[in-house]
Design a protein around this motif. Structure first.
Motif, PDB file in Angstrom:
ATOM      1  N   TRP A   1      69.268 100.150  27.123  1.00  0.00           N
ATOM      2  CA  TRP A   1      69.392  99.987  28.518  1.00  0.00           C
ATOM      3  C   TRP A   1      70.601 100.059  29.189  1.00  0.00           C
ATOM      4  O   TRP A   1      71.722  99.593  28.518  1.00  0.00           O
ATOM      5  CB  TRP A   1      68.815  98.666  28.851  1.00  0.00           C
ATOM      6  N   VAL A   2      70.795 100.447  30.290  1.00  0.00           N
ATOM      7  CA  VAL A   2      72.188 100.459  30.920  1.00  0.00           C
ATOM      8  C   VAL A   2      72.010  99.071  31.856  1.00  0.00           C
ATOM      9  O   VAL A   2      70.787  99.152  32.707  1.00  0.00           O
ATOM     10  CB  VAL A   2      72.639 101.722  31.478  1.00  0.00           C
ATOM     11  N   SER A   3      72.869  98.034  32.093  1.00  0.00           N
ATOM     12  CA  SER A   3      72.940  97.116  32.798  1.00  0.00           C
ATOM     13  C   SER A   3      73.883  96.610  33.352  1.00  0.00           C
ATOM     14  O   SER A   3      75.132  97.055  33.113  1.00  0.00           O
ATOM     15  CB  SER A   3      72.479  95.942  31.765  1.00  0.00           C
ATOM     16  N   THR A   4      74.044  95.689  34.484  1.00  0.00           N
ATOM     17  CA  THR A   4      74.916  95.224  35.132  1.00  0.00           C
ATOM     18  C   THR A   4      74.601  93.567  35.442  1.00  0.00           C
ATOM     19  O   THR A   4      73.385  93.338  35.796  1.00  0.00           O
ATOM     20  CB  THR A   4      75.375  95.936  36.663  1.00  0.00           C
TER      21      THR A   4
ATOM     22  N   LEU B   1      73.840 100.852  38.949  1.00  0.00           N
ATOM     23  CA  LEU B   1      73.412 101.632  38.035  1.00  0.00           C
ATOM     24  C   LEU B   1      73.136 103.058  38.461  1.00  0.00           C
ATOM     25  O   LEU B   1      73.099 104.081  37.569  1.00  0.00           O
ATOM     26  CB  LEU B   1      71.866 100.936  37.380  1.00  0.00           C
TER      27      LEU B   1
ATOM     28  N   CYS C   1      64.879  92.916  36.019  1.00  0.00           N
ATOM     29  CA  CYS C   1      66.027  92.141  36.391  1.00  0.00           C
ATOM     30  C   CYS C   1      65.698  90.691  35.296  1.00  0.00           C
ATOM     31  O   CYS C   1      64.334  90.375  35.494  1.00  0.00           O
ATOM     32  CB  CYS C   1      65.680  91.576  37.927  1.00  0.00           C
TER      33      CYS C   1
ATOM     34  N   LYS D   1      70.722  90.146  35.611  1.00  0.00           N
ATOM     35  CA  LYS D   1      70.896  91.162  35.069  1.00  0.00           C
ATOM     36  C   LYS D   1      70.103  92.047  35.381  1.00  0.00           C
ATOM     37  O   LYS D   1      68.816  92.008  35.168  1.00  0.00           O
ATOM     38  CB  LYS D   1      70.881  90.799  33.441  1.00  0.00           C
TER      39      LYS D   1
ATOM     40  N   SER E   1      68.738  96.172  34.861  1.00  0.00           N
ATOM     41  CA  SER E   1      68.816  97.278  33.908  1.00  0.00           C
ATOM     42  C   SER E   1      67.850  98.352  34.324  1.00  0.00           C
ATOM     43  O   SER E   1      66.689  98.219  34.804  1.00  0.00           O
ATOM     44  CB  SER E   1      68.359  96.671  32.666  1.00  0.00           C
TER      45      SER E   1
ATOM     46  N   GLU F   1      73.240  98.156  26.639  1.00  0.00           N
ATOM     47  CA  GLU F   1      72.956  97.292  25.776  1.00  0.00           C
ATOM     48  C   GLU F   1      71.597  97.590  24.785  1.00  0.00           C
ATOM     49  O   GLU F   1      70.914  98.487  25.158  1.00  0.00           O
ATOM     50  CB  GLU F   1      72.321  95.929  26.301  1.00  0.00           C
TER      51      GLU F   1
ATOM     52  N   ARG G   1      68.295  96.349  23.194  1.00  0.00           N
ATOM     53  CA  ARG G   1      67.314  95.383  23.278  1.00  0.00           C
ATOM     54  C   ARG G   1      66.449  95.682  22.234  1.00  0.00           C
ATOM     55  O   ARG G   1      65.881  96.688  21.881  1.00  0.00           O
ATOM     56  CB  ARG G   1      66.420  95.277  24.630  1.00  0.00           C
TER      57      ARG G   1
ATOM     58  N   TYR H   1      61.436  88.445  32.830  1.00  0.00           N
ATOM     59  CA  TYR H   1      61.920  89.802  33.390  1.00  0.00           C
ATOM     60  C   TYR H   1      61.018  90.024  34.529  1.00  0.00           C
ATOM     61  O   TYR H   1      59.801  89.845  34.311  1.00  0.00           O
ATOM     62  CB  TYR H   1      61.916  90.795  32.385  1.00  0.00           C
TER      63      TYR H   1
END
Length: 158
Positions: free
Chosen positions: A14-17, A35, A57, A67, A69, A91, A93, A136
């Motif tokens: 996953w791409v996250s911030t 993102l 989230c 977070k 994603s 990241e 998972r 989430y």
């Protein structure tokens, strides 16, 4: 069960911030755009990547960090482009069993919290062990979709 399902998710990237010190709604907005810029080419390969769903989230009890994603599309799972924004990261998972409760409509932070509480209550009543300190939210629709919207809350099985 009719009021939730148990899904098995495989290991995936996953791409996250992480957005700190904002309301959940504002964190979602800021995180989404960070993102979105990544998938529009703000990455080391300057590659455009298809938008995927869900947008998740991570909500942790008593924590004001969120977070956000995006799932990395299957064709980029082996070698996704690296983000060039220092606030955006990839990241992995791990595979997990996840309890999922689905609901429709436009999901507000309050609605997500309410649905998460309903799911937690059901799981406790049925003796299902789960990680209660976080959940989430998962959104599947563009803000422009008005009908037949799909949202979820996820708790990880212990």
């Amino acid at each position: 069960a009719k009021d939730y399902e148990l899904r098995q998710y495989e290991t995936a990237k996953w791409v996250s911030t992480v957005i700190r010190g904002e309301t959940q709604k504002e964190a979602m907005r800021q995180g989404f755009w960070k993102l979105f810029r990544y998938i529009q080419g703000k990455n080391d390969k300057e590659m455009k990547i298809d938008m995927t769903v869900p947008v998740t989230c991570l909500i942790k009890s008593g924590c004001a960090d969120f977070k956000i994603s995006f799932f990395v599309p299957f064709e980029h799972q082996d070698s996704p482009p690296q983000p060039t924004d220092s606030d955006v990261f990839l990241e992995e998972r791990k595979a997990a069993a996840i309890f999922v409760r689905s609901f429709g409509g436009f999901a507000s932070p309050e609605k997500y919290a309410e649905e998460a509480e309903v799911l937690a209550r059901i799981l406790r009543n049925r003796g299902q062990p789960f990680h209660e300190d976080f959940f989430y939210t998962a959104g599947y629709d563009s803000p422009f979709k008005l009908f037949n919207r799909h949202n979820e809350v996820w708790y990880f099985k212990k």
